[in-house]
Design an enzyme around this catalytic site. Structure first.
Site: not given
Ligand SMILES: NC(=O)c1ccc[n+]([C@@H]2O[C@H](COP(=O)([O-])OP(=O)(O)OC[C@H]3O[C@@H](n4cnc5c(N)ncnc54)[C@H](OP(=O)(O)O)[C@@H]3O)[C@@H](O)[C@H]2O)c1
Length: 264
Positions: A138, A151
């Site tokens: 991120s 985080y």
């Molecule tokens: N959204 C943002 O602004 C942003 C920005 C920069 C980086 N990121 C990074 O991008 C990645 C994906 O984020 P996203 O925005 O796509 O969020 P999201 O829509 O909330 O997706 C998160 C995913 O991670 C899974 N997950 C969470 N905890 C887990 C665990 N303990 N074991 C297995 N799976 C788990 C969730 O599965 P469940 O539904 O089963 O919990 C879901 O499939 C993350 O690493 C986040 O830090 C996000």
């Protein structure tokens, strides 16, 4: 693409979009996530794009669960050609208001989760003398954000670990890439602690999930170590490091204003 990919956090947001784009390009994709209902729903939706999708339940924050997931993958399929460590979550809470269980879980899922999954498949990648590991970090892995200190710590560590790993694993012909997106509109912000946050002007700047997926696939094919989405965030990181005496006071004012709005 004639490859087997495993995407942790493939049931939602960025991971699901990556899975969709990869399936459309002909790859076979295993999506891994924690909550069975969301996993089943995502697997069903993605199978409309291609039948070459499988879902496996695993909590990347739990070592036994990752070992079981590895056994399922290796017995039913084979070691993935590309492992995308994307599972993660954040909370919107100052350190002072956090408890140790939440802090441990943030580190365990966002940092150790990627390490556990990498460790699970590394021996087979080394034996095969090929593989790709992609870590979804991120912008919080390069600049500080508040109130998300733990985080940030996890994502900074993920970037540092990825860089070390890239050098170590080049010896075995395994590539390591790290992606640093800015704010992406996804279910990420549905965590209960984000619900009552005050609206912030900087939160208006969001990136499309499709852009993160495209940039990730490009980073893999070009074997670029670090990719910022959008690229201008990379420029911001570079300027902050090159001219800290100029940028840090300005950035510090933004951070202080966020803290003031939390304690108002
Ligand atoms: N959204 C943002 O602004 C942003 C920005 C920069 C980086 N990121 C990074 O991008 C990645 C994906 O984020 P996203 O925005 O796509 O969020 P999201 O829509 O909330 O997706 C998160 C995913 O991670 C899974 N997950 C969470 N905890 C887990 C665990 N303990 N074991 C297995 N799976 C788990 C969730 O599965 P469940 O539904 O089963 O919990 C879901 O499939 C993350 O690493 C986040 O830090 C996000």
């Amino acid at each position: 693409m004639d490859k087997l990919l495993l995407i942790t956090g493939g049931s939602s947001g960025i991971g699901k979009q990556l899975a969709a784009d990869l399936l459309a390009s002909g790859a076979t994709v295993i999506i891994v996530s924690e909550r069975p209902d969301r996993l089943a729903q995502a697997t069903a939706e993605l199978s409309a794009i291609s039948p070459n999708v499988r879902g496996i339940r695993c909590d990347v924050g739990d070592s036994d669960s990752v070992i079981q997931m590895r056994e399922q993958v290796l017995s039913k399929y084979r070691c993935p050609d590309i492992l995308i460590n994307n599972a993660g979550f954040a909370t919107y809470r100052t350190f002072e208001n956090s408890n140790i269980e939440e802090i441990e879980r943030l580190i365990s899922v966002n940092l150790l989760g990627a390490m556990r999954c990498t460790m699970a498949f590394l021996p087979d990648m080394i034996a095969r003398h090929s593989g790709t590991i992609v870590n979804m970090a991120s912008i919080a892995g390069r600049l500080i954000l508040t109130p998300n200190g733990t985080y940030c710590a996890a994502k900074h560590a993920l970037v540092a670990w990825s860089e070390t790993l890239r050098h170590e694993l080049a010896h075995f012909n395994i590539q390591v890439n790290v992606i640093c997106p800015g704010r992406v509109e996804s279910p990420f912000f549905e965590h209960i602690t984000f619900q009552n946050r005050a609206p912030r002007p900087e939160a208006r700047h969001t990136i499309a999930i499709q852009d993160v997926s495209r940039a990730t696939l490009r980073a893999i094919s070009r074997n670029r170590f670090i990719t910022y989405v959008p690229w201008s965030l990379g420029l911001l990181v570079w300027i902050t490091n090159a001219l800290p005496f100029l940028i840090k006071p300005i950035y510090g004012r933004l951070i202080s204003s966020r803290i003031r709005s939390i304690y108002k």
